[in-house]
Scaffold this active site. Sequence first.
Site, mmCIF file in Angstrom:
data_model
loop_
_atom_site.group_PDB
_atom_site.id
_atom_site.type_symbol
_atom_site.label_atom_id
_atom_site.label_comp_id
_atom_site.label_asym_id
_atom_site.label_seq_id
_atom_site.Cartn_x
_atom_site.Cartn_y
_atom_site.Cartn_z
ATOM 1 N N TYR A 154 -5.886 0.623 8.992
ATOM 2 C CA TYR A 154 -6.964 0.971 8.071
ATOM 3 C C TYR A 154 -8.316 0.620 8.681
ATOM 4 C CZ TYR A 154 -3.551 1.980 4.441
ATOM 5 O OH TYR A 154 -2.523 2.539 3.715
ATOM 6 N N GLU A 179 5.605 9.976 3.197
ATOM 7 C CA GLU A 179 5.179 8.644 2.763
ATOM 8 C C GLU A 179 4.148 8.783 1.653
ATOM 9 O OE1 GLU A 179 4.276 4.251 4.590
ATOM 10 O OE2 GLU A 179 3.614 5.987 5.758
ATOM 11 N N ASP A 204 5.637 0.409 3.339
ATOM 12 C CA ASP A 204 5.905 -0.841 4.055
ATOM 13 C C ASP A 204 5.516 -2.023 3.173
ATOM 14 O OD1 ASP A 204 3.136 -0.707 4.091
ATOM 15 O OD2 ASP A 204 3.036 -0.013 6.158
ATOM 16 N N ASP A 219 0.803 -1.225 0.000
ATOM 17 C CA ASP A 219 0.000 0.000 0.000
ATOM 18 C C ASP A 219 0.835 1.274 0.000
ATOM 19 O OD1 ASP A 219 0.688 -0.545 2.823
ATOM 20 O OD2 ASP A 219 -0.599 1.176 3.258
#
Length: 516
Positions: free
Chosen positions: A230, A477, A81, A78
Amino acid sequence: MEFSFFFITLMFLFTSPATIASLVQEFSYQDALSKSLLYFEAQRSGHLPYNQRVTWRHHSGLTDGLQQGVDLVGGYYDAGDHVKFGLPMAFTITMLAWSVIEYGDEITTAGEYKHALESIKWGTDYFIKAHTKPYVLWAEVGDGDTDHYCWQRPEDMTTSRRAYKIDNENPGSDLAGETAAALAAASLVFRNSNPHYSHLLLHHAQQLFEFGDKYRGRYDSSIAAVKSYYASVSGYKDELLWAAFWLHRATGQSNYLDYAVDKAHCFGGTGWAISEFSWDVKYAGVQIMAVQNLLVKELQPNQKHILEQYKTKAEHYVCSCLGMNKGENVDRTPGGLLYIRQWNNMQYVSGAAFLLTVFSDFLKSMGTDLHCPNGTVTSDQVLSFAKSQADYILGSNPMNMSYLVGFGTKYPKRVHHRGASIVSYKENKGFIGCTQGYDKWYGRRDENPNVLVGALVGGPDCQDNFGDERGNYMQTEACTYNTAPLVGVFAKLHALSGGSRLQEVVSSSAYAYDNY
């Protein structure tokens, strides 16, 4: 491009710096589109194909699912990571597919249609594997806690690859609904080029929608491991409406439209007036899709009545982005960027730019304007504001920084991304251990050795400030669902660029919605 002195005076008096810059600066949207699609190849998990263009990546996650006796190799990581989270991955594919559905011709003209389909299929192939039974969907591979403890290349992973699933006893209507939406949207994309595959996608989409509707519940209530990463804050009702609209579009079957109409009120579709759109909160997207159904001539009176109620909420979203509501508008930075929240704000910006672009097309198709509480807005003015957000991303901002990595000459060089921040496996196959990556690579002040081209990072703060530091993960990120909506936006803007049509869009912004 020529402007009258009077127009320029008005523009500088009433327009934010970012919008002013976007009016006088035109970017290569074709290049931005190409780089955006390249990013998804950097996020691939599994056995990489022979035509892999991001050459600093190699095979990874080749035993995913083995512990549970299922093949879960493939899909996308995603962000920075190596966990494969099903909900944001599905939303990424839905938005990529929607981009192709709306702007496929424009993507083709830009020479990127093949790459767009490849980016979608890499995700849908994985979802077919993950949907092992009608009422079983594998939701996640990897564990966020152990994964974040390590800083390694994906090719070196030593963290847990445990897989998690939803089923009839442990439901996840939000995940099932979003995956159904992704597969239904993708079935439209492949309908002509690969009809057998399209049919297979639609079959899985219909099964998943039935699963999500029959066994209702939030997936984060069934899978505790996802809650810290999430969590489904909005619940599952928006995803079920979202999936119903996509299945209606893919099949033409009235029962799916009836579902979205009958449950419009009790599921919040005509109740929630939302000012954000994301992998979690789909209501604005649902409402925009409902609006598109008003272009269908064969509507029953009740269907049209309910769709008009959806339209009212869609207009609230668009007007709030434009700053044209009375007291209920999205905040903006001094430079003109939409600002929802501190962590990864760019996801909301790219999503808004896409929805506003689609809504602008709707207004033009209907030959009408948008009537906001604080004034009337034309379709070109809606599109112009979407363009200003895209241009801010590409460099028309107080930092003169492109937040799309690899675009232009000034962009983030220390992206919070394990693979990009460590020497490529192709260059050095020596094993890099879990904490070794933190010791040797994470804290370095040097630029990342690998450029994560096409990644849209989290972006600046509420004052347009940005810190290009690897540890500044809220800003540096990038996530797949940040970039996905930009595919459609860049394709649309590229099709307009270099001609009188783009000048018409730009010239429509005699005022720039700074009405709060």
